[in-house]
Write an enzyme that holds these catalytic residues in place. Sequence first.
Site, PDB file in Angstrom:
ATOM      1  N   LEU A   1       0.894  -1.207   0.030  1.00 17.08           N
ATOM      2  CA  LEU A   1       0.164  -0.028  -0.133  1.00 17.08           C
ATOM      3  C   LEU A   1       0.917   1.241   0.075  1.00 17.08           C
ATOM      4  CD1 LEU A   1      -2.608  -1.183   2.774  1.00 17.08           C
ATOM      5  CD2 LEU A   1      -3.081  -0.806   0.233  1.00 17.08           C
TER       6      LEU A   1
ATOM      7  N   SER B   1       1.467   5.243  -0.458  1.00 15.10           N
ATOM      8  CA  SER B   1       0.670   6.404  -0.131  1.00 15.10           C
ATOM      9  C   SER B   1       1.386   7.623  -0.774  1.00 15.10           C
ATOM     10  CB  SER B   1       0.691   6.997   1.473  1.00 15.10           C
ATOM     11  OG  SER B   1       1.865   6.976   1.878  1.00 15.10           O
TER      12      SER B   1
ATOM     13  N   GLY C   1       4.122   9.055   0.784  1.00 11.59           N
ATOM     14  CA  GLY C   1       5.161   9.199   1.987  1.00 11.59           C
ATOM     15  C   GLY C   1       6.156   8.227   1.972  1.00 11.59           C
TER      16      GLY C   1
ATOM     17  N   ASP D   1       7.409   6.760   4.516  1.00  6.18           N
ATOM     18  CA  ASP D   1       7.426   5.415   5.324  1.00  6.18           C
ATOM     19  C   ASP D   1       7.007   4.355   4.336  1.00  6.18           C
ATOM     20  OD1 ASP D   1       7.965   6.602   7.770  1.00  6.18           O
ATOM     21  OD2 ASP D   1       5.879   7.080   8.100  1.00  6.18           O
ATOM     22  N   SER D   2       6.067   4.193   3.570  1.00  7.89           N
ATOM     23  CA  SER D   2       5.624   3.437   2.516  1.00  7.89           C
ATOM     24  C   SER D   2       6.455   3.194   1.356  1.00  7.89           C
ATOM     25  CB  SER D   2       4.159   3.713   2.014  1.00  7.89           C
ATOM     26  OG  SER D   2       3.945   4.788   1.229  1.00  7.89           O
TER      27      SER D   2
ATOM     28  N   LEU E   1      -4.142   3.536  -3.263  1.00  5.42           N
ATOM     29  CA  LEU E   1      -5.742   3.648  -2.695  1.00  5.42           C
ATOM     30  C   LEU E   1      -6.514   5.005  -3.064  1.00  5.42           C
ATOM     31  CD1 LEU E   1      -6.094   1.308   0.224  1.00  5.42           C
ATOM     32  CD2 LEU E   1      -5.797   0.932  -2.077  1.00  5.42           C
TER      33      LEU E   1
ATOM     34  N   CYS F   1     -10.567   3.392   8.847  1.00  6.75           N
ATOM     35  CA  CYS F   1     -10.024   3.409   7.429  1.00  6.75           C
ATOM     36  C   CYS F   1      -9.076   2.171   7.385  1.00  6.75           C
ATOM     37  CB  CYS F   1      -9.195   4.741   7.300  1.00  6.75           C
ATOM     38  SG  CYS F   1      -8.203   4.732   5.680  1.00  6.75           S
TER      39      CYS F   1
ATOM     40  N   GLY G   1       3.256   0.908   5.270  1.00  8.06           N
ATOM     41  CA  GLY G   1       4.272   1.713   6.218  1.00  8.06           C
ATOM     42  C   GLY G   1       4.233   1.837   7.587  1.00  8.06           C
TER      43      GLY G   1
ATOM     44  N   CYS H   1      -6.977  13.893   4.407  1.00  6.86           N
ATOM     45  CA  CYS H   1      -6.481  14.280   3.058  1.00  6.86           C
ATOM     46  C   CYS H   1      -8.038  15.109   2.434  1.00  6.86           C
ATOM     47  CB  CYS H   1      -6.015  13.384   2.076  1.00  6.86           C
ATOM     48  SG  CYS H   1      -5.659  13.849   0.535  1.00  6.86           S
TER      49      CYS H   1
END
Length: 471
Positions: A96, A98, A100, A102-103, A122, A190, A217, A292
């Site tokens: 997944l 995003s 960012g 981390d992911s 997503l 979520c 992440g 967001c």
Amino acid sequence: MHTRTRVVAFQPPVCRIVWAPRFAVKSASNKNSRRASQHEVKAATLTNLSSDRTERRSFVDCASEDTLHHPSQLPDDRQILQGCESVRAPLNVAVLLSGGVDSSFALHLLNRAGHNVQAFYLQIWFQEDFRNYWDSCPWEEDLSYCQQVCKDADVELHVVPLTDEYWDRVVAHSIAEIKAGRTPNPDILCNSRVKFGAFYEYLASHQDHNFDRIASGHYARIIRGDDPDEPVRLALAPDAVKDQTYFLAHLTQPQLSRVMFPLGSLNKAEVRALAKAAGLPNQARRDSQGICFLGKVKFSEFVEQHLGVWPGCIIEEETEEVLGYHQGFWFHTVGQRRGVPLNGGPWYVTQKDVHTNTVYVSRNYYSVDKERNLFTCESVNWITRPPDSASQVLCKVRHGPVLYKCDVSFTNGDQSAVAVRLECNDQGLASGQYAVFYQDEICLGSGVIQTTGVSHAEIGSFVDDQTKAVL
């Protein structure tokens, strides 16, 4: 053998637990303290993560990621890949992504570990019909970073439209909870309903996507036994501030059994440094803040659009005097200070009456005679098992490094409802919040807070004698 280190909460002294995973917990308390700090939750830890990892000092300030010091020495490869199940490579892994850091770094680690990786972005943003803030949400920037990361890594990227699912399962539910006077947590919803819910359904409907693991992440650890039929366990991350088990605690065992958290053994400072060393295009991108899909629309504006304005009285709790008026109880939450439209404060919201549209406030919110340590939970999800008497039960009532020692009593036969007594007061307990339970480093599960401010006698009346199990 892992070493354990005490973590001390700085002044003012409060009856709280600051948890550094893998280390001992120290509760700082002072019966004479009349006010608990809401902002200065800090910890200074001297950590020794394992016998094969360099001991280092880390000063963590909960208020800002920017206060994290650059690690003096990065972990070795074995530590870096600890959350990637390298021994099982190659696995087919859906990441997944995003946009960012981390992911993106999680994807980078999975590639390094030798897995077959595909990335999925997503699409859960949507355009509010009352104001055009489409350009205020950085979804285009997010997707651009995803595309660049995948291009550099030679990984296929899929865009999955889940806007309707996100609205139906998260946003609409949150609006209904706010209207009922409760305080929902969209991030928990979520994860359980969309990222590891609707997305699973999407994969199941696309037979060409057959994956062994779904990776993200998140800062959390997954513990798997040698027996593939053994339940997996969700465990705290080493980074007490960034640990995200609170947001993952409502996942079921079938959901959790498929996940992988490559960053689980790392802290945020290490991820930043390693992402820079790896040359990731978003290495310096700041973490996203807020929701967001709202873009620059304030949450209060969003609520007003969907629930409207309903003026009502603001009443002082102690005197029952009408002090002023508010625009609707749904704009306020228990424990709130900012945004209370009164002079002569600070004023704190103590309770709300949704039937009369009344908001009660007090300037003596932190008085020692006002106990706020008892509540009940329903819809409790035990990931592996309910708590036992083997060790102390700990509880988080919000995301962050703070946990409380607590007593838990089952109030029905199937253990899906509990009554909880915290060791000390929490000034922000509100119905609709999630309480998450732990023993040692393991996250046991979570429940939705239903009632707060109940008395010890009322707690006792909730508990069926046949199922009572105070731990």
